[in-house]
Write an enzyme that holds these catalytic residues in place. Structure first.
Site, PDB file in Angstrom:
ATOM      1  N   SER A  76       0.834  -1.193   0.000  1.00  0.00           N
ATOM      2  CA  SER A  76       0.000   0.000   0.000  1.00  0.00           C
ATOM      3  C   SER A  76       0.879   1.258   0.000  1.00  0.00           C
ATOM      4  O   SER A  76       1.712   1.428  -0.872  1.00  0.00           O
ATOM      5  CB  SER A  76      -0.957  -0.033   1.197  1.00  0.00           C
ATOM      6  OG  SER A  76      -1.940   0.959   1.081  1.00  0.00           O
ATOM      7  N   ASP A 133      -5.626  -3.411  -2.730  1.00  0.00           N
ATOM      8  CA  ASP A 133      -4.691  -3.150  -1.631  1.00  0.00           C
ATOM      9  C   ASP A 133      -4.116  -4.450  -1.049  1.00  0.00           C
ATOM     10  O   ASP A 133      -4.852  -5.343  -0.615  1.00  0.00           O
ATOM     11  CB  ASP A 133      -5.434  -2.386  -0.537  1.00  0.00           C
ATOM     12  CG  ASP A 133      -4.502  -1.751   0.481  1.00  0.00           C
ATOM     13  OD1 ASP A 133      -3.433  -2.321   0.745  1.00  0.00           O
ATOM     14  OD2 ASP A 133      -4.849  -0.680   1.002  1.00  0.00           O
TER      15      ASP A 133
END
Length: 730
Positions: A69, A215
């Protein structure tokens, strides 16, 4: 040979061996291999910059790096040679609130997309496919975020490939289709960074090699196992910046429930990862209390907290410090000289299924013979602003001794046909309320020039059916023809002495045929002919105006320019509109126009508007006359309470930003004051009023996914005054 004596030849050999081994004895022992792990946490990931600063000060080199991320963004940039200070500068310069809104400023949208956005809620766009409705896969497409990544890692010199970076890098993503962990060790760096940051529901997944990636924090937010596998380090430095679980009383909305679900999944895999740390490994968890995953504007403060946490373990880190000479050698390898900016020999636009390449090319100013122009990002946003694409990017392709700049627009997977919705509600809490619900079927790219059709309906205080056809006449869509047909049925109120005296049912049918020219991104000019069938009959009350049933034709000419920076609640820019209508059958000609602008002034945003209408000959009929009244339209009076000819209206507004909506949901919340005044040359209603009528409005408002919402109070000395709730598209 006598005992106790060493031959001269042996002494000579011993000296040679000693001299040869001396540099080896003095050489620095190889340092332990170090793997660096940068965890995910949204804006909290800016703490990684402070960690890297301390590692650099202590001269601690790393042998491989893995990130998830926001950790993937920092890890990717660091592995490509970008220094922590440069990253801090770039993040400080970025407008993070704007970064999570894909479109360029409203002034940079095509005129047609501007008007569609004003009539229908942008977030309501839903694809109509043979197998049913198809929805957008995220609130944010990531257009500006991807362009920011390009800038950060110098993609204008060629897209960095993960497998070619000077520091071994792994980026973690999640396959949203299977729930599996995907490790990206090769391919486009910026695409991998973008994939790892795709928060489900907020950002559109990235399609890559058959995977739909989101993600990586869902499956491996602190990827310790990956860094061990990547370079078999002796020591792992793991940095955890994940968000803690929300407290029960903080979970009070759909957004907070979604965030909590992600946090639960993340915390579970983080606990498993941290359990694998060994005694010699170093764990860093900065104190990020009060900083949320969306606090991107606080990146400098967040980075400082990361530095403080790393300084706290500086004693452990110092054991892995190397000499200045060895560290500089490592640093020079990491910061390998960037390739020179290539000379662009050709600009190409990738093939698309529906969109004509010329529509893309009209926005691209890049010329062959020079390096990638600084304004390329702006040009790509203008392309995106036409409204036909999921995202628009670029790449550099080498072909023998030539460099090709390839523009790669990706058409919306849920297009080219759409369902669009709109809503409007205005309530004065005294029994006067108006509402409308709109729906439209919007079909685009019906031919190679980009013909569009909109069939729409509206129900509420006004019931309406309509059809519009838009046919560009050239590939760059400069000229067009625009036939339209509509039917409406509405109740029109007639007021006298602040009392509603009558209601008239007005049924209107219209046929329009117009031609026009698009004036770049400034606006549009149109001229045409309109046939109108009008039937107005008294519904309730006293017959103040009488019934009206007539058919007439009129020529019209319109100029519409719009350079406001936002769809709603602008902070800067201007707009101007001018329209002329002439009906030979009714023997009247009417000229109307408006001019508005906004600008920041200290802590306030100040805006002004002036509107006017003037009958140039003949007498304008009541149903064609100018109307005032309603929220921010002389707010102290009821909606359309004042009707007349030769109207003048002026408004001055001052607003203060008092808060922000969460990232991706739209803009700011404002407290505002509006002062308004208006006059008529001839009055159809409220005929006792003379001269200028003044009104003042105090309101609280903001932009939401359902359009602007306002709660306000309008006061006029001679009006009924009103408390307003307004929501939706105007």
């Amino acid at each position: 040979m006598p005992t106790g004596r060493i031959p001269t030849s042996m002494l000579w050999l011993s000296c040679c061996i000693s001299l040869a081994l001396a540099p080896l004895a003095q050489a620095e022992a190889p340092p332990p291999r170090i793997g660096l792990v940068l965890g995910g946490g949204g804006a909290r990931g800016a703490a990684h910059l402070g960690v890297l600063e301390v590692l650099e000060r202590l001269r601690v080199p790393v042998d491989c790096i893995a990130g998830t991320s926001m950790g993937a963004l920092v890890a990717g940039a660091y592995a490509s040679g970008v220094t922590p200070q440069t990253m801090k500068n770039e993040m400080a310069a970025a407008n993070w609130s704007d970064m999570f809104q894909d479109n360029p400023t409203f002034s940079e949208l095509s005129y047609r997309n501007k008007r569609i956005s004003q009539r229908f809620l942008p977030g309501s766009e839903t694809g109509i496919k043979e197998d049913g409705l198809q929805y957008q896969s995220g609130v944010v497409a990531g257009q500006k975020i991807k362009l920011f990544f390009n800038q950060l890692v110098h993609a204008d010199r060629g897209e960095p490939q993960i497998q070619s970076l000077p520091l071994p890098l792994s980026i973690i993503a999640t396959d949203i289709g299977t729930g599996s962990r995907v490790v990206l060790r090769e391919g486009s760096l910026t695409q991998a960074m973008r994939a790892s940051m795709s928060v489900p529901g907020l950002m559109t997944p990235v399609q890559l090699d058959g995977h739909k990636l989101v993600d990586g924090g869902l499956v491996d937010n602190v990827p310790i196992a990956e860094v061990r596998e990547r370079c078999q380090p002796d020591v792992v430095i793991a940095v955890n910046v994940g968000s803690p679980l929300l407290k029960p009383d903080e979970i009070n909305s759909l957004l907070s429930v979604s965030a909590q679900m992600v946090n639960i999944l993340t915390e579970q895999n983080v606990s498993r990862s941290l359990a694998t740390l060994k005694p010699d490994d170093i764990y860093i968890q900065p104190d990020l209390e009060g900083i949320s995953a969306g606090d991107f504007p606080r990146n400098a403060e967040t980075a400082e907290r990361g530095r403080i946490a790393t300084e706290a373990v500086a004693g452990k880190l110092a054991r892995y410090s190397v000499s200045e000479a060895r560290y500089q050698q490592w640093r020079q390898h990491l910061e390998a000289k960037l390739p020179a900016l290539p000379r662009i020999d050709e600009v190409q636009v990738a093939d698309m299924t529906h969109v004509n390449k010329a529509v893309v090319s009209r926005h691209i100013e890049q010329q062959p013979g020079s390096s990638v122009a600084p304004q390329l990002g702006r040009d790509l946003l203008r392309v995106y602003g036409d409204g036909f694409y999921e995202h628009v990017d670029y790449s550099l392709l080498g072909s023998r001794d030539r460099t090709i700049l390839r523009i790669t627009p990706v058409e919306k997977s849920w297009g080219p046909d759409y369902l669009r919705l709109g809503v409007n509600l205005e309530n004065t809490f005294d029994g006067n309320a108006s509402y409308s619900l709109r729906a439209a079927y919007h079909k685009t790219w019906m031919n190679n020039l980009g013909a569009e059709m909109i069939a729409f309906t509206e129900i509420g205080n006004r019931n309406m059916l309509g059809f519009e056809f838009y046919q560009p006449l050239d590939e760059r869509q400069r000229f067009f023809v625009e036939p339209m047909a509509s039917y409406s049925d509405e109740l029109r109120n007639f007021y006298q002495d602040n009392q509603k005296r009558a209601e008239y049912r007005v049924k209107t049918s219209q046929l329009n045929l117009g031609v026009g020219v698009n004036i770049g991104l400034l606006g549009q000019a149109r001229l045409g002919w309109r046939e109108t069938w009008l039937d107005a009959a008294l519904e309730t009350g006293t017959p103040e105006l009488g019934n009206n049933n007539q058919h007439f034709g009129s020529a019209y000419l319109a100029l519409d320019l719009d350079q406001m920076d936002r769809l709603y609640l602008p902070t800067s820019g201007w707009a101007a509109r001018l329209a002329y209508s002439d009906s030979p059958q009714l023997n009247y000609g009417n000229l109307s126009g408006s001019l508005s602008g906004a600008t920041p002034l200290g802590p306030l945003i100040v805006s002004g508007k002036f509107r006017a209408s003037q009958t140039l000959h003949g007498s304008v009929p009541f149903y064609e006359a100018s109307k005032l009244g309603g929220f921010l339209n002389l707010s102290g009076y009821a909606q359309d309470q004042l009707v007349g000819d030769d109207m003048r209206f002026a408004q001055l507004r001052a607003e203060k930003i008092i808060g922000q909506l969460p990232l991706g949901l739209r803009g700011d919340m404002r407290l505002g004051l509006a002062l308004e005044g208006a006059t008529f040359g001839r009055r159809f209603s409220e005929s006792q009023l003379e001269g200028w009528q003044a009104s003042a409005t105090l309101y609280l408002g903001g932009e939401t996914p359902l359009g602007p919402v306002y709660l306000g109070y309008g006061h006029a000395k001679q009006g009924p005054n009103a408390v307003y709730l307004f929501l939706g598209t105007p």
